[in-house]
Design a protein around this motif. Structure first.
Motif, mmCIF file in Angstrom:
data_model
loop_
_atom_site.group_PDB
_atom_site.id
_atom_site.type_symbol
_atom_site.label_atom_id
_atom_site.label_comp_id
_atom_site.label_asym_id
_atom_site.label_seq_id
_atom_site.Cartn_x
_atom_site.Cartn_y
_atom_site.Cartn_z
ATOM 1 N N GLY A 10 17.354 51.256 34.922
ATOM 2 C CA GLY A 10 16.483 50.945 36.209
ATOM 3 C C GLY A 10 15.098 50.123 36.358
ATOM 4 O O GLY A 10 14.785 49.140 37.078
ATOM 5 N N ALA A 11 14.295 50.664 35.059
ATOM 6 C CA ALA A 11 12.984 50.463 35.371
ATOM 7 C C ALA A 11 13.113 48.717 34.487
ATOM 8 O O ALA A 11 12.689 47.779 34.256
ATOM 9 N N VAL A 12 14.341 48.778 33.405
ATOM 10 C CA VAL A 12 14.425 47.533 32.762
ATOM 11 C C VAL A 12 15.137 46.164 33.578
ATOM 12 O O VAL A 12 14.355 44.978 34.010
ATOM 13 N N ILE A 13 15.930 46.603 35.048
ATOM 14 C CA ILE A 13 16.201 45.196 36.222
ATOM 15 C C ILE A 13 14.938 45.319 36.740
ATOM 16 O O ILE A 13 14.266 44.571 36.781
ATOM 17 N N ILE A 14 14.159 46.349 37.076
ATOM 18 C CA ILE A 14 12.731 46.160 37.338
ATOM 19 C C ILE A 14 11.884 44.872 36.690
ATOM 20 O O ILE A 14 10.948 43.741 37.534
ATOM 21 N N GLN A 15 11.620 45.391 36.417
ATOM 22 C CA GLN A 15 11.094 44.444 35.044
ATOM 23 C C GLN A 15 11.374 43.259 35.101
ATOM 24 O O GLN A 15 10.397 41.613 34.903
ATOM 25 N N ILE A 16 12.909 42.748 34.969
ATOM 26 C CA ILE A 16 12.903 41.302 35.411
ATOM 27 C C ILE A 16 12.701 40.719 36.586
ATOM 28 O O ILE A 16 12.148 39.285 36.452
ATOM 29 N N PHE A 17 12.259 41.314 37.264
ATOM 30 C CA PHE A 17 11.627 40.952 38.802
ATOM 31 C C PHE A 17 9.950 40.703 38.381
ATOM 32 O O PHE A 17 9.099 39.675 38.724
ATOM 33 N N TYR A 18 9.573 41.634 37.968
ATOM 34 C CA TYR A 18 8.200 41.578 37.213
ATOM 35 C C TYR A 18 7.616 39.948 36.081
ATOM 36 O O TYR A 18 6.975 40.078 36.838
ATOM 37 N N VAL A 19 8.969 39.824 35.882
ATOM 38 C CA VAL A 19 8.806 38.334 35.167
ATOM 39 C C VAL A 19 8.290 37.449 35.649
ATOM 40 O O VAL A 19 8.123 36.125 35.496
ATOM 41 N N VAL A 20 9.573 36.793 37.093
ATOM 42 C CA VAL A 20 9.881 36.327 37.853
ATOM 43 C C VAL A 20 8.577 35.818 38.410
ATOM 44 O O VAL A 20 8.171 34.724 38.606
ATOM 45 N N GLY A 21 8.219 37.215 38.938
ATOM 46 C CA GLY A 21 6.363 37.307 39.583
ATOM 47 C C GLY A 21 5.693 36.509 39.037
ATOM 48 O O GLY A 21 5.313 35.697 39.850
ATOM 49 N N SER A 22 5.790 37.039 37.559
ATOM 50 C CA SER A 22 3.751 36.045 37.171
ATOM 51 C C SER A 22 4.902 34.778 37.017
ATOM 52 O O SER A 22 3.574 34.083 37.291
ATOM 53 N N LEU A 23 6.014 33.848 36.973
ATOM 54 C CA LEU A 23 6.270 32.819 36.734
ATOM 55 C C LEU A 23 5.834 31.999 37.801
ATOM 56 O O LEU A 23 5.527 30.654 37.879
#
Length: 450
Positions: free
Chosen positions: A289-302
């Motif tokens: 679940g943490a890995v999945i959430i981290q993907i959204f963090y990358v998208v948020g940064s971009l």
């Protein structure tokens, strides 16, 4: 004969400028990696060493304490001795210290090593935004620094992915997890070799021939010192950033950065534990679940690249306001379904990380060349106080209530919004010489209210 070059501020971003930004972003990558890999390793470390919540908090916060000192000290060192030298040396230290973690036999050894690693990373963060901004053209500066800061999220996402797969190595998988940060650090160090010195810094030191040589490399054979648009007599000295004309800016960059990092670091470090408390406790599903959430963090940064040239101040206000809402929702809903927990954390990541690029942009744009790295270093150090509070305090709050932990995060995000509303200037569309001037040009203060 017509001159064939554009000035450094008005040229299009070249391949070299993109590469310099990516190499500078390597420090951000390492920051995200070491913070997040300790989050995956901490449950294993807790079981191996029978750590108390206080000891776990100390271990999680150790690198942040080091970043505090690294930023405060080496920002000023960088302004004195140059960007490129410190830029190389800190990564070399980081490689060695990362590898030594594998051989730790006591918790205090890991605390010492991670504190020293933090010093190296803190030094690098003081340089990264500085050197990238000094090479970047005005119109491309925002998007380039968005890419730089996004490397933090990429590092965190890769760390969680690596850590998740390393769990199969058994109870002492934490050794491989922590030592693995030596690999990206070594790769980044190799790529940085040969990076040119900042022409703005060279000119500020009176090294005109070297500055012109770098400009010719960047802009073409016809480039001259006139293309750098750098005023003479840039102020120097650590105390410059506390003078009346810069004091408000120094307070602003330190406070807003701390308000961003406190919830970001607390959640990133203990994300698997937080998800378990919300009910995602079967096997290693919390890590997934943490890995999945981290993907959204990358998208948020971009996503910051979409808004950064529409207004720095406006982006930061919206980032804080929207990111507070999902944390507030997690605090007040008694037993949220797991899909809602994941969605709310994703919204938090998209919102908070979209404004994270301003951690590199604001300090670089608000201070002149002679103290730009000093200001970046001070902001790095001061912000890590907030991050360390979050990392040290999170396990203590989680031991009491996960809802209380989310409420504190929402309050901190709200405080960041208030700091931005009261103190943030607008620097969008300005040259570095304009935005760092004592009196900023009179531009509309976008995003005065929501």
């Amino acid at each position: 004969m017509t001159k064939s070059t554009a000035s450094l501020e008005h040229a299009k971003a070249s391949r070299t400028q993109w590469l310099i930004t990516l190499y500078a972003g390597g420090g951000e990558f390492c920051d995200g990696y070491i913070l997040s890999i300790i989050g995956v390793a901490l449950p294993l470390l807790t079981a191996h060493f029978v750590l108390t919540p206080v000891a776990a908090g100390l271990l999680g916060a150790a690198s942040l304490v080091g970043m505090f000192f690294g930023g405060l000290i080496f920002g000023a060192v960088t302004d004195r001795f140059g960007r490129q030298k410190v830029y190389i040396a800190d990564l070399a230290c980081f490689v060695v210290l990362s590898a030594l973690q594998f051989f730790a036999s006591e918790p205090w050894q890991l605390i010492v090593l991670r504190t020293l690693m933090g010093v190296a990373v803190g030094a690098d963060l003081a340089i990264a935004g500085t050197i990238a901004s000094e090479f970047a053209p005005q119109k491309s500066r925002g998007p380039l620094l968005v890419v730089l800061v996004t490397m933090f999220s990429v590092g965190a996402a890769i760390a969680y992915s690596v850590g998740y797969f390393m769990l199969a190595l058994g109870p002492e998988a934490w050794r491989w997890m922590l030592a693995s940060s030596a690999i990206p650090a070594l790769l980044i160090l190799t790529m940085r070799l040969g990076t040119p010195e900042s022409p703005r810094w060279l000119l500020s030191q009176g090294r005109h021939e070297e500055a012109e040589s770098v400009l010719k490399q960047m802009l073409g054979a016809d480039a001259t010192l006139a293309d750098i648009e750098e005023p003479q007599g840039s102020p120097t000295g650590y105390m410059t950033i506390f003078r009346p004309e810069y004091r408000k800016r120094t307070l602003f960059v330190a406070l807003f950065w701390a308000c961003q990092l406190l919830p970001i670091y607390a959640i990133a470090t203990y994300e698997p534990a937080i998800l378990k408390q919300f009910g995602l406790a079967e096997g290693n599903t919390a890590y997934l679940g943490a890995v999945i959430i981290q993907i959204f963090y990358v998208v948020g940064s971009l996503s910051g690249a979409l808004w950064i040239n529409k207004g720095r101040r406006k982006l930061l206000l919206w980032s804080f306001a929207v990111s507070a809402l999902p944390l507030l929702g997690l605090a007040i809903v008694a037993h949220p379904p797991m899909w809602l927990v994941l969605v709310l954390f994703a919204v938090f990541g998209l919102a908070m990380y979209s404004g994270q690029c301003l951690e590199a942009i604001y300090p670089s744009e608000l201070f002149p060349t002679g103290v730009r790295a000093t200001a970046n270093g001070f902001a790095t150090g001061a912000s890590r106080v907030g991050a360390a509070i979050g990392v040290y305090g999170a396990p203590l709050l989680l031991a009491h209530s996960v809802q209380l932990t989310m409420l504190v995060g929402a309050v901190v995000a709200g405080l960041g919004w208030l700091v931005t509303l009261l103190l943030a200037p607008e620097t969008n569309g300005m040259l570095l010489t304009q935005s760092s001037a004592v009196s900023l040009p009179s531009l509309p203060r976008t995003g005065a209210a929501l």
